[in-house]
Design a protein around this motif. Structure first.
Motif, PDB file in Angstrom:
ATOM      1  N   SER A  67       0.705  -1.172   1.714  1.00  0.00           N
ATOM      2  CA  SER A  67      -0.426  -1.276   2.639  1.00  0.00           C
ATOM      3  C   SER A  67      -1.157  -2.601   2.553  1.00  0.00           C
ATOM      4  O   SER A  67      -2.060  -2.869   3.353  1.00  0.00           O
ATOM      5  CB  SER A  67      -1.420  -0.137   2.355  1.00  0.00           C
ATOM      6  OG  SER A  67      -1.880  -0.201   1.014  1.00  0.00           O
ATOM      7  N   PHE A  70      -2.033  -4.773   5.704  1.00  0.00           N
ATOM      8  CA  PHE A  70      -2.886  -4.157   6.714  1.00  0.00           C
ATOM      9  C   PHE A  70      -4.320  -3.974   6.222  1.00  0.00           C
ATOM     10  O   PHE A  70      -5.251  -3.968   7.025  1.00  0.00           O
ATOM     11  CB  PHE A  70      -2.269  -2.846   7.183  1.00  0.00           C
ATOM     12  CG  PHE A  70      -0.959  -3.057   7.875  1.00  0.00           C
ATOM     13  CD1 PHE A  70      -0.885  -3.805   9.037  1.00  0.00           C
ATOM     14  CD2 PHE A  70       0.221  -2.562   7.340  1.00  0.00           C
ATOM     15  CE1 PHE A  70       0.325  -4.043   9.667  1.00  0.00           C
ATOM     16  CE2 PHE A  70       1.435  -2.796   7.959  1.00  0.00           C
ATOM     17  CZ  PHE A  70       1.492  -3.536   9.127  1.00  0.00           C
ATOM     18  N   THR A  92       3.981   6.937  -0.666  1.00  0.00           N
ATOM     19  CA  THR A  92       2.663   6.930  -0.039  1.00  0.00           C
ATOM     20  C   THR A  92       2.002   8.284  -0.231  1.00  0.00           C
ATOM     21  O   THR A  92       2.539   9.304   0.214  1.00  0.00           O
ATOM     22  CB  THR A  92       2.773   6.630   1.473  1.00  0.00           C
ATOM     23  OG1 THR A  92       3.591   5.487   1.669  1.00  0.00           O
ATOM     24  CG2 THR A  92       1.406   6.380   2.078  1.00  0.00           C
ATOM     25  N   LEU A 133      -4.628   3.625   5.252  1.00  0.00           N
ATOM     26  CA  LEU A 133      -3.858   3.038   6.335  1.00  0.00           C
ATOM     27  C   LEU A 133      -4.449   3.397   7.689  1.00  0.00           C
ATOM     28  O   LEU A 133      -4.535   2.548   8.590  1.00  0.00           O
ATOM     29  CB  LEU A 133      -2.399   3.498   6.260  1.00  0.00           C
ATOM     30  CG  LEU A 133      -1.511   2.800   5.240  1.00  0.00           C
ATOM     31  CD1 LEU A 133      -0.166   3.510   5.132  1.00  0.00           C
ATOM     32  CD2 LEU A 133      -1.306   1.335   5.620  1.00  0.00           C
ATOM     33  N   PHE A 150      -5.596   0.603  10.357  1.00  0.00           N
ATOM     34  CA  PHE A 150      -5.044   0.468  11.710  1.00  0.00           C
ATOM     35  C   PHE A 150      -6.148   0.546  12.762  1.00  0.00           C
ATOM     36  O   PHE A 150      -6.085  -0.149  13.780  1.00  0.00           O
ATOM     37  CB  PHE A 150      -3.998   1.558  11.955  1.00  0.00           C
ATOM     38  CG  PHE A 150      -2.795   1.459  11.059  1.00  0.00           C
ATOM     39  CD1 PHE A 150      -2.379   0.242  10.546  1.00  0.00           C
ATOM     40  CD2 PHE A 150      -2.061   2.591  10.729  1.00  0.00           C
ATOM     41  CE1 PHE A 150      -1.274   0.147   9.711  1.00  0.00           C
ATOM     42  CE2 PHE A 150      -0.952   2.516   9.904  1.00  0.00           C
ATOM     43  CZ  PHE A 150      -0.557   1.292   9.399  1.00  0.00           C
ATOM     44  N   TYR A 154      -7.719  -2.938  12.847  1.00  0.00           N
ATOM     45  CA  TYR A 154      -6.760  -4.054  12.819  1.00  0.00           C
ATOM     46  C   TYR A 154      -7.283  -5.201  13.671  1.00  0.00           C
ATOM     47  O   TYR A 154      -7.775  -5.005  14.780  1.00  0.00           O
ATOM     48  CB  TYR A 154      -5.410  -3.576  13.339  1.00  0.00           C
ATOM     49  CG  TYR A 154      -4.342  -4.644  13.372  1.00  0.00           C
ATOM     50  CD1 TYR A 154      -3.483  -4.833  12.300  1.00  0.00           C
ATOM     51  CD2 TYR A 154      -4.169  -5.453  14.498  1.00  0.00           C
ATOM     52  CE1 TYR A 154      -2.476  -5.796  12.334  1.00  0.00           C
ATOM     53  CE2 TYR A 154      -3.173  -6.423  14.539  1.00  0.00           C
ATOM     54  CZ  TYR A 154      -2.335  -6.591  13.465  1.00  0.00           C
ATOM     55  OH  TYR A 154      -1.353  -7.547  13.502  1.00  0.00           O
ATOM     56  N   TYR A 196       9.709   3.978   7.648  1.00  0.00           N
ATOM     57  CA  TYR A 196       8.553   4.509   8.372  1.00  0.00           C
ATOM     58  C   TYR A 196       8.895   5.196   9.687  1.00  0.00           C
ATOM     59  O   TYR A 196       8.052   5.868  10.261  1.00  0.00           O
ATOM     60  CB  TYR A 196       7.549   3.376   8.635  1.00  0.00           C
ATOM     61  CG  TYR A 196       6.877   2.906   7.368  1.00  0.00           C
ATOM     62  CD1 TYR A 196       5.713   3.518   6.910  1.00  0.00           C
ATOM     63  CD2 TYR A 196       7.421   1.884   6.603  1.00  0.00           C
ATOM     64  CE1 TYR A 196       5.106   3.112   5.729  1.00  0.00           C
ATOM     65  CE2 TYR A 196       6.817   1.468   5.419  1.00  0.00           C
ATOM     66  CZ  TYR A 196       5.667   2.091   4.992  1.00  0.00           C
ATOM     67  OH  TYR A 196       5.071   1.685   3.824  1.00  0.00           O
ATOM     68  N   PHE A 231       2.773   6.897   9.913  1.00  0.00           N
ATOM     69  CA  PHE A 231       3.978   6.137   9.569  1.00  0.00           C
ATOM     70  C   PHE A 231       4.507   5.375  10.783  1.00  0.00           C
ATOM     71  O   PHE A 231       4.906   4.210  10.681  1.00  0.00           O
ATOM     72  CB  PHE A 231       5.060   7.064   9.013  1.00  0.00           C
ATOM     73  CG  PHE A 231       4.758   7.589   7.625  1.00  0.00           C
ATOM     74  CD1 PHE A 231       4.220   6.756   6.656  1.00  0.00           C
ATOM     75  CD2 PHE A 231       5.008   8.909   7.301  1.00  0.00           C
ATOM     76  CE1 PHE A 231       3.942   7.236   5.374  1.00  0.00           C
ATOM     77  CE2 PHE A 231       4.725   9.402   6.028  1.00  0.00           C
ATOM     78  CZ  PHE A 231       4.197   8.559   5.067  1.00  0.00           C
ATOM     79  N   TYR A 264       2.427   2.459  11.427  1.00  0.00           N
ATOM     80  CA  TYR A 264       2.721   1.409  10.448  1.00  0.00           C
ATOM     81  C   TYR A 264       3.780   0.476  11.003  1.00  0.00           C
ATOM     82  O   TYR A 264       3.642  -0.752  10.944  1.00  0.00           O
ATOM     83  CB  TYR A 264       3.189   2.031   9.133  1.00  0.00           C
ATOM     84  CG  TYR A 264       3.397   1.041   8.005  1.00  0.00           C
ATOM     85  CD1 TYR A 264       2.479   0.946   6.963  1.00  0.00           C
ATOM     86  CD2 TYR A 264       4.507   0.195   7.979  1.00  0.00           C
ATOM     87  CE1 TYR A 264       2.661   0.039   5.922  1.00  0.00           C
ATOM     88  CE2 TYR A 264       4.694  -0.719   6.962  1.00  0.00           C
ATOM     89  CZ  TYR A 264       3.778  -0.792   5.932  1.00  0.00           C
ATOM     90  OH  TYR A 264       3.960  -1.710   4.917  1.00  0.00           O
ATOM     91  N   TYR A 265       4.840   1.059  11.530  1.00  0.00           N
ATOM     92  CA  TYR A 265       5.913   0.198  12.022  1.00  0.00           C
ATOM     93  C   TYR A 265       5.503  -0.550  13.295  1.00  0.00           C
ATOM     94  O   TYR A 265       5.840  -1.729  13.466  1.00  0.00           O
ATOM     95  CB  TYR A 265       7.195   0.986  12.281  1.00  0.00           C
ATOM     96  CG  TYR A 265       8.351   0.054  12.570  1.00  0.00           C
ATOM     97  CD1 TYR A 265       8.793  -0.828  11.591  1.00  0.00           C
ATOM     98  CD2 TYR A 265       8.949   0.006  13.824  1.00  0.00           C
ATOM     99  CE1 TYR A 265       9.824  -1.728  11.842  1.00  0.00           C
ATOM    100  CE2 TYR A 265       9.976  -0.894  14.083  1.00  0.00           C
ATOM    101  CZ  TYR A 265      10.401  -1.755  13.098  1.00  0.00           C
ATOM    102  OH  TYR A 265      11.400  -2.657  13.348  1.00  0.00           O
ATOM    103  N   ARG A 293       2.542  -1.568  14.015  1.00  0.00           N
ATOM    104  CA  ARG A 293       1.680  -2.663  13.562  1.00  0.00           C
ATOM    105  C   ARG A 293       2.499  -3.760  12.875  1.00  0.00           C
ATOM    106  O   ARG A 293       2.136  -4.941  12.938  1.00  0.00           O
ATOM    107  CB  ARG A 293       0.611  -2.137  12.609  1.00  0.00           C
ATOM    108  CG  ARG A 293      -0.396  -1.198  13.242  1.00  0.00           C
ATOM    109  CD  ARG A 293      -1.266  -1.902  14.262  1.00  0.00           C
ATOM    110  NE  ARG A 293      -2.319  -1.024  14.773  1.00  0.00           N
ATOM    111  CZ  ARG A 293      -3.201  -1.357  15.702  1.00  0.00           C
ATOM    112  NH1 ARG A 293      -3.165  -2.568  16.243  1.00  0.00           N
ATOM    113  NH2 ARG A 293      -4.117  -0.491  16.104  1.00  0.00           N
ATOM    114  N   THR A 294       3.594  -3.366  12.229  1.00  0.00           N
ATOM    115  CA  THR A 294       4.500  -4.368  11.650  1.00  0.00           C
ATOM    116  C   THR A 294       5.088  -5.238  12.750  1.00  0.00           C
ATOM    117  O   THR A 294       5.096  -6.472  12.648  1.00  0.00           O
ATOM    118  CB  THR A 294       5.622  -3.676  10.858  1.00  0.00           C
ATOM    119  OG1 THR A 294       5.051  -2.959   9.756  1.00  0.00           O
ATOM    120  CG2 THR A 294       6.624  -4.686  10.323  1.00  0.00           C
TER     121      THR A 294
END
Length: 527
Positions: free
Chosen positions: A261, A264, A314, A322, A326, A329, A359, A401, A404-405, A407-408
């Motif tokens: 994490s 982020f 996690t 997280l 997010f 962000y 994720y 999850f 997460y991806y 945002r990646t």
């Protein structure tokens, strides 16, 4: 001389399998004490495998490739109807086909309608940890990978490289960079330990230092010690280390966006508040690192808990953090971080396909990928059980999850747009379910990289990072003859980067059919 020539099932109700909770509940020290009893007898056979034979790259006959369009990743230019002369494993000349002299001694390859690009480089692979490196090498070459940066080493691997015993002949990618042992609390528990270990690895011939998990003070001391020896340091960011601080201190290459994490939390408008809720210590007591055979036991028995899907690393507290990160962000913060990477020349290897497998494991691709059917039955069963377990977690957790991806993707896209240096890497060993170079390219495209940016990330950017712009990254006189012929224009679409017609490795050329047949033979031999 270096051989440069050439998850277990996860139950939602058992969040104790998260990295921190797993180690606290099981007690790493207790686990290692128990394992140590058996380790003394087992470790001899585990560390003394049969010595492989020496290999060399054989000389290749001269060849000319006529009437091809040469792509230069540096400026994105296309030079149509050119001839590439190759002799002694090097590119001897590149010129317009119309003015190229006729040489009867050279075999001719008709390049009409095809596009020549430098060979691809997987800058984050673990193929040398594969139980079948020959198959791994064949799979990589079939995907156009002519150069690799191995991301986990050992004293044994460094010795074998020096003795040319890694199987690196003309049917394998060129080994570009190899580290020594991973930096972990077992060999870098204090700053002095880290300095001693880095000096030892430098003496063994390591090309760089691979960081995985240390205290924050040890992390920063390791950067200084590596640079004092003229070595780069790359890898993970331990939980207490902020990604912007790592860049500021000169950490050379961040893998997987730092892991976990960290990135982020830093990109949140409430970064200080969220970091204050994050433990600043390692996920296990430092005394556990001193138990005999602790490092060996970690590698053999416990590493899988750190490398599995996000559900195994996690816990509920991390999910809550997280979710807050997010919601707050900041694209501006992501752009500012990219500026730091540019200023400090900090490289990023996102390993998008690998992060996606952690994720977004419930995606249909992880059940439908044809490669799954090529795996042994036991591996298929284990993979599908892990996918089923991931799919069974509560929808609210799945949403985090998945975000997460997403945002990646967003973050990598911002960094690319700002011009931060990015390279391609799979974190694999040739091919995996939902993990290949074509998938890595696709996901970088989803992040917003253009075809030219993806091409650079796998050709000219690795050459720059490695200080090898005089030998790789372009098709020009004097360069190593590691190149590809593509059936479609790689600058027109990312999919075209995988339209491989021919692979040349050190002057030896193989058609895509040749390479597919080799993979098939090796796969059949395993059955």
């Amino acid at each position: 001389m270096p051989e440069n020539n050439d998850g277990p099932d996860t139950e939602q109700g058992e969040r104790g399998s998260s990295r921190r909770t797993f180690l606290k509940r099981a007690g790493l020290g207790t686990a290692l004490v128990g394992l140590g009893v058996a380790a003394d007898e087992a470790i001899g056979s585990a560390t003394a495998p049969a010595v492989p034979p020496r290999t060399t790259v054989t000389a290749a006959d001269g060849v000319r490739i006529d009437d091809v369009t040469v792509i230069d990743p540096a400026d994105g230019s296309r030079r149509a109807r050119h001839t590439i002369f190759v002799r002694d494993g090097r590119i001897a000349d590149v010129m317009a086909t119309a003015s190229a002299p006729v040489e009867s001694s050279l075999r001719v390859i008709d390049g009409a309608g095809r596009f020549a690009v430098p060979g691809y480089n997987d800058m984050h692979t673990h193929v040398l940890q594969s139980p079948d490196t020959e198959l791994g090498f064949a799979l990589m070459l079939a995907q156009g990978i002519t150069g690799i940066r191995q991301m986990e080493g050992s004293e044994e691997l460094l010795i074998r490289r020096a003795e040319n015993r890694l199987g690196l002949n003309e049917t394998a990618p060129r080994l570009l960079h190899l580290p020594g042992a991973l930096l972990l609390p077992f060999n870098a528990n204090t700053a002095d330990d880290a300095r001693t270990e880095i000096a030892r690895q430098w003496d063994q011939g390591a090309d760089f230092i691979k960081m995985v998990l240390t205290d924050q003070d040890v992390f920063f001391a390791a950067i200084e010690a590596a640079h004092e020896k003229g070595l780069r340091i790359a890898g993970h960011l331990p939980p207490p280390v902020h990604i912007d601080a790592a860049a500021e201190k000169g950490f050379d290459s961040i893998e997987h966006l730092g892991t976990g994490s960290s990135v982020f939390l830093t990109l949140s408008t409430r970064a200080d508040e969220l970091w204050a809720q994050t433990p600043s210590t390692l996920p296990f007591p430092t005394w556990a690192a001193r138990i005999p055979f602790a490092g060996w036991a970690f590698d053999k028995f416990l590493k899988k808990n750190f490398l599995g899907p996000a559900t195994s690393t996690t816990d509920a507290a991390q999910l809550a953090l997280l979710k807050q990160a997010f919601a707050t962000y900041s694209e501006d913060r992501a752009a500012q971080l990219a500026g730091s990477f540019i200023e400090k020349r900090t490289w990023n290897i996102p390993t998008m396909a690998n992060i996606r497998s952690k994720y977004v494991l419930d995606d249909a691709e992880f059940r439908d990928d044809p490669w799954l059917q090529r795996l042994p039955a036991k591996d298929q069963e284990e993979h599908l059980a892990t996918v089923a377990s991931f799919r069974s977690i509560p929808p609210a957790d799945l949403d985090i999850f998945h975000e997460y991806y997403e945002r990646t993707l967003q973050t990598v896209g911002i960094w690319a747009r700002e011009g931060a240096p990015i390279m391609t890497g799979t974190d694999g060993n040739g091919r995996g379910v939902g993990n290949s170079f074509a998938i890595e390219f696709r996901e970088l495209g989803r992040a917003g990289l253009t075809p030219l940016q993806v091409l650079r990330a796998t050709t000219s950017q690795p050459a720059s990072y490695l200080g090898r712009t005089d030998r790789m990254g372009r098709i020009a006189a004097g360069m190593d003859a590691d190149l590809l012929l593509l059936d479609a224009d790689p600058l027109a679409s990312i999919e075209n980067l995988s339209s491989i017609s021919l692979v040349m490795r050190n002057g030896h050329d193989y058609t895509s059919a040749d390479l597919a047949a080799r993979v098939e033979r090796l796969m059949t031999a395993q059955d």
